[in-house]
Write a protein that holds these residues in place. Structure first.
Motif, mmCIF file in Angstrom:
data_model
loop_
_atom_site.group_PDB
_atom_site.id
_atom_site.type_symbol
_atom_site.label_atom_id
_atom_site.label_comp_id
_atom_site.label_asym_id
_atom_site.label_seq_id
_atom_site.Cartn_x
_atom_site.Cartn_y
_atom_site.Cartn_z
ATOM 1 N N GLN A 240 -107.878 -25.370 -17.652
ATOM 2 C CA GLN A 240 -107.719 -26.815 -17.703
ATOM 3 C C GLN A 240 -107.186 -27.356 -16.385
ATOM 4 O OE1 GLN A 240 -105.406 -28.234 -21.008
ATOM 5 N NE2 GLN A 240 -104.894 -30.145 -19.961
ATOM 6 N N ARG A 241 -106.195 -26.680 -15.809
ATOM 7 C CA ARG A 241 -105.599 -27.154 -14.555
ATOM 8 C C ARG A 241 -106.598 -27.099 -13.405
ATOM 9 N NH1 ARG A 241 -99.927 -24.632 -12.863
ATOM 10 N NH2 ARG A 241 -99.426 -25.741 -14.797
ATOM 11 N N ARG A 242 -107.390 -26.029 -13.350
ATOM 12 C CA ARG A 242 -108.361 -25.877 -12.262
ATOM 13 C C ARG A 242 -109.458 -26.943 -12.353
ATOM 14 N NH1 ARG A 242 -109.956 -22.141 -8.518
ATOM 15 N NH2 ARG A 242 -112.175 -21.637 -8.342
ATOM 16 N N MET A 243 -109.928 -27.230 -13.572
ATOM 17 C CA MET A 243 -110.973 -28.237 -13.728
ATOM 18 C C MET A 243 -110.417 -29.637 -13.481
ATOM 19 S SD MET A 243 -114.109 -28.737 -14.194
ATOM 20 C CE MET A 243 -114.898 -30.330 -14.111
ATOM 21 N N GLN A 244 -109.159 -29.871 -13.854
ATOM 22 C CA GLN A 244 -108.544 -31.173 -13.569
ATOM 23 C C GLN A 244 -108.439 -31.387 -12.066
ATOM 24 O OE1 GLN A 244 -107.407 -33.531 -16.117
ATOM 25 N NE2 GLN A 244 -107.672 -34.752 -14.253
ATOM 26 N N ALA A 245 -108.187 -30.314 -11.327
ATOM 27 C CA ALA A 245 -108.151 -30.420 -9.864
ATOM 28 C C ALA A 245 -109.523 -30.775 -9.316
ATOM 29 C CB ALA A 245 -107.656 -29.104 -9.265
ATOM 30 N N VAL A 246 -110.574 -30.161 -9.884
ATOM 31 C CA VAL A 246 -111.945 -30.515 -9.481
ATOM 32 C C VAL A 246 -112.183 -32.003 -9.720
ATOM 33 C CG1 VAL A 246 -114.392 -30.208 -10.043
ATOM 34 C CG2 VAL A 246 -112.908 -28.214 -9.838
ATOM 35 N N ALA A 247 -111.775 -32.488 -10.899
ATOM 36 C CA ALA A 247 -111.976 -33.898 -11.240
ATOM 37 C C ALA A 247 -111.192 -34.819 -10.307
ATOM 38 C CB ALA A 247 -111.574 -34.149 -12.695
ATOM 39 N N ASN A 248 -109.934 -34.476 -10.030
ATOM 40 C CA ASN A 248 -109.108 -35.327 -9.175
ATOM 41 C C ASN A 248 -109.651 -35.415 -7.752
ATOM 42 O OD1 ASN A 248 -107.417 -35.731 -11.335
ATOM 43 N ND2 ASN A 248 -105.904 -34.221 -10.693
ATOM 44 N N VAL A 249 -110.082 -34.270 -7.208
ATOM 45 C CA VAL A 249 -110.652 -34.271 -5.852
ATOM 46 C C VAL A 249 -111.923 -35.107 -5.814
ATOM 47 C CG1 VAL A 249 -111.733 -32.841 -4.083
ATOM 48 C CG2 VAL A 249 -109.631 -32.066 -5.189
ATOM 49 N N SER A 250 -112.777 -34.943 -6.825
ATOM 50 C CA SER A 250 -114.051 -35.667 -6.869
ATOM 51 C C SER A 250 -113.822 -37.167 -7.002
ATOM 52 C CB SER A 250 -114.908 -35.156 -8.029
ATOM 53 O OG SER A 250 -115.166 -33.772 -7.906
ATOM 54 N N ILE A 251 -112.963 -37.565 -7.938
ATOM 55 C CA ILE A 251 -112.708 -38.990 -8.156
ATOM 56 C C ILE A 251 -112.028 -39.607 -6.936
ATOM 57 C CG2 ILE A 251 -111.356 -40.629 -9.520
ATOM 58 C CD1 ILE A 251 -111.892 -38.880 -11.947
ATOM 59 N N GLY A 252 -111.090 -38.891 -6.327
ATOM 60 C CA GLY A 252 -110.425 -39.404 -5.130
ATOM 61 C C GLY A 252 -111.399 -39.615 -3.979
ATOM 62 N N ALA A 253 -112.292 -38.644 -3.775
ATOM 63 C CA ALA A 253 -113.277 -38.770 -2.699
ATOM 64 C C ALA A 253 -114.225 -39.932 -2.960
ATOM 65 C CB ALA A 253 -114.060 -37.464 -2.562
ATOM 66 N N MET A 254 -114.654 -40.088 -4.206
ATOM 67 C CA MET A 254 -115.579 -41.171 -4.523
ATOM 68 C C MET A 254 -114.897 -42.541 -4.461
ATOM 69 S SD MET A 254 -118.493 -39.876 -4.770
ATOM 70 C CE MET A 254 -117.896 -38.746 -3.505
ATOM 71 N N PHE A 255 -113.607 -42.597 -4.795
ATOM 72 C CA PHE A 255 -112.871 -43.857 -4.661
ATOM 73 C C PHE A 255 -112.852 -44.313 -3.215
ATOM 74 C CE2 PHE A 255 -108.844 -45.914 -3.537
ATOM 75 C CZ PHE A 255 -108.936 -47.071 -4.307
ATOM 76 N N CYS A 256 -112.592 -43.379 -2.303
ATOM 77 C CA CYS A 256 -112.585 -43.726 -0.881
ATOM 78 C C CYS A 256 -113.967 -44.180 -0.419
ATOM 79 C CB CYS A 256 -112.119 -42.527 -0.050
ATOM 80 S SG CYS A 256 -110.396 -42.043 -0.334
ATOM 81 N N MET A 257 -115.009 -43.446 -0.830
ATOM 82 C CA MET A 257 -116.368 -43.812 -0.425
ATOM 83 C C MET A 257 -116.767 -45.160 -1.011
ATOM 84 S SD MET A 257 -119.926 -41.667 -0.864
ATOM 85 C CE MET A 257 -119.496 -40.526 0.442
ATOM 86 N N TYR A 258 -116.447 -45.384 -2.282
ATOM 87 C CA TYR A 258 -116.769 -46.660 -2.923
ATOM 88 C C TYR A 258 -116.050 -47.820 -2.243
ATOM 89 C CZ TYR A 258 -119.007 -44.368 -6.944
ATOM 90 O OH TYR A 258 -119.842 -43.660 -7.759
ATOM 91 N N GLY A 259 -114.762 -47.637 -1.992
ATOM 92 C CA GLY A 259 -113.979 -48.708 -1.396
ATOM 93 C C GLY A 259 -114.488 -49.095 -0.020
ATOM 94 N N LEU A 260 -114.808 -48.089 0.811
ATOM 95 C CA LEU A 260 -115.309 -48.373 2.151
ATOM 96 C C LEU A 260 -116.689 -49.022 2.111
ATOM 97 C CD1 LEU A 260 -114.195 -45.108 3.980
ATOM 98 C CD2 LEU A 260 -113.294 -47.406 4.360
ATOM 99 N N THR A 261 -117.573 -48.504 1.245
ATOM 100 C CA THR A 261 -118.920 -49.073 1.154
ATOM 101 C C THR A 261 -118.875 -50.524 0.697
ATOM 102 O OG1 THR A 261 -119.828 -46.895 0.618
ATOM 103 C CG2 THR A 261 -121.194 -48.808 0.108
ATOM 104 N N ALA A 262 -118.100 -50.801 -0.345
ATOM 105 C CA ALA A 262 -118.014 -52.160 -0.863
ATOM 106 C C ALA A 262 -117.398 -53.106 0.156
ATOM 107 C CB ALA A 262 -117.192 -52.174 -2.152
ATOM 108 N N THR A 263 -116.342 -52.660 0.830
ATOM 109 C CA THR A 263 -115.646 -53.529 1.781
ATOM 110 C C THR A 263 -116.543 -53.899 2.955
ATOM 111 O OG1 THR A 263 -113.505 -52.569 1.177
ATOM 112 C CG2 THR A 263 -113.637 -53.743 3.277
#
Length: 425
Positions: A240-263
């Motif tokens: 569970q902890r390892r997969m949550q880390a996968v999710a957190n890294v993925s969501i964090g990276a996509m948040f940055c990409m989304y924010g920059l693209t939209a801005t």
């Protein structure tokens, strides 16, 4: 019985794939019977690719109707809520939006072909988006979708993410190349013809009738939950902890990409930006042509990742006691692709896809279903019904219901009043 269920649940929390064999006379669970061999990095690529997709094209439009600061605050909230919902899914872990990806092919591929051939956008059959999505589905998507295991798609997912990174870099570059207003050179004249806002003023907070579409677009952009469990089952050393880390890294990276693209997309076109941002750029621009090709490749490679969990779930529901069968595997993939192609051909605009899926499937997958699973599956011996974690999950589900009701209400109000056709969208 209650003690054994609680002990079994705790064992599953430590490792998603049980290390012990099935009980005598009991068939092992097929959905989790693949030995995890996919690395952490490949799992991040797959989940990031499942998150990132056609929704990124509508984020600048969402920012135009919410304001820069309000948009970023909403995007961060949805990212955090999405991470929490994945936590709920993983705790109790024991047809999403393929249509939007294919709609990008329908709308962008004819423009690319017509640019290469220096022809008009209508007339010939090979410039008809409806024919093109069928051809792409058969020749490219179907072979990838027929792969037996999701881990093999990690390489195509990394290529897809690279294409979208190129898209982001190009959007940032174009912000400084395209002038806004009338006191510019030739680029400005071309930009003005595209319908730029001559005031060139960025709004920090905005509330208007089109906001009914903006929040669903943002929610849609973070939908990846059907892919979480299949990626989990194929993760090496799954926990569970390892997969949550996968999710957190993925969501964090996509948040940055989304924010920059939209801005940067919004600061290029301001309030005149369309729901599909690529349509704002000149069709004759060589860099934008390369961007269109990159986006087409990215969304094409994303469809097999999205299709995989749907097919696996259907096989588990309809044929739970059957061994793996290639004919059945192929037939299910063909039927799913055929249904999605019919939907894409019938839907007129991608904004309607963003809005409908973002108002229905997104809150169901991000908010409602994870909370229901958590409340129903986690034993009361582990978490009593009146405990704080289950109260949080209940509030999370109620929030999803409210989000769905409010979004659908505003969207239907826009449709009935005719405001959904404003601004040329």
């Amino acid at each position: 019985m209650a003690i054994s269920s609680a002990v079994g649940y705790r064992q599953e929390c430590e490792g998603f794939l049980p290390s012990h064999g099935p009980a005598p006379g009991r068939k092992p669970v097929q959905f989790m019977d693949f030995e995890g061999k996919t690395s952490f990095g490949m799992s991040v690529f797959n989940l990031s690719n499942a998150i990132m997709g056609s929704g990124i094209l509508g984020l600048a439009y969402a920012m135009a109707h919410t304001g820069v600061l309000f948009f970023l605050a909403l995007l961060l909230c949805i990212a955090l809520l999405s991470s929490y919902s994945i936590h709920l899914l993983l705790t109790c872990a024991g047809v999403v939006a393929m249509s939007s990806y294919l709609f990008i092919i329908k709308s962008e591929l004819p423009l690319v072909i017509s640019t290469f051939l220096n022809k008009g956008s209508e007339g010939d059959w090979f410039l008809n988006g409806n024919y093109l999505i069928i051809i792409v589905s058969v020749l490219i998507i179907l072979p990838l979708a027929l792969m037996k295991h999701l881990g093999y798609l990690g390489y195509t997912s990394s290529l897809s993410l690279t294409c979208m990174l190129f898209f982001l870099i190009s959007v940032i570059y174009k912000k400084f190349q395209i002038c806004c207003g009338l006191n510019c050179n030739e680029t400005a004249i071309e930009s003005t013809s595209l319908g730029l806002n001559n005031t060139c003023e960025a709004q920090m907070f905005t509330v208007d009738s089109q906001m009914a579409y903006t929040v669903p677009i943002m929610a849609f952009a973070f939908v990846c939950h059907p892919e979480v469990l299949p990626i989990y089952t194929e993760l090496s050393r799954p926990s569970q902890r390892r997969m949550q880390a996968v999710a957190n890294v993925s969501i964090g990276a996509m948040f940055c990409m989304y924010g920059l693209t939209a801005t940067f997309g919004y600061l290029t076109f301001y309030s005149s930006v369309k729901a599909e941002m690529l349509h704002m750029y000149s069709q004759k621009d060589l860099l934008i042509l390369c961007v269109r090709l990159a986006v087409l490749l990215a969304v094409t490679l994303t469809v097999p990742v999205v299709l995989f969990p749907i097919r696996r779930a259907l096989q588990q529901l309809l044929f739970p006691s059957k061994a793996f069968s290639w004919p059945r595997h192929v037939v299910i993939a063909l039927i799913l692709l055929a249904l999605v192609n019919v939907l894409v051909i019938c839907v007129p605009t991608i904004r309607d896809i963003f809005a409908v899926i973002g108002s229905t499937s997104a809150p169901s997958l991000i908010f409602i279903l994870p909370s229901i699973f958590y409340l129903r599956i986690v034993p009361s011996e582990v978490e009593p019904l009146c405990s704080w974690p289950k109260f949080q999950a209940l509030c999370f589900g109620i929030l999803g219901v409210l989000f769905m009701a409010i979004s659908l209400g505003f969207m239907f109000a826009n449709w009935t009043t005719g405001q959904s056709h404003m601004s040329g969208h």
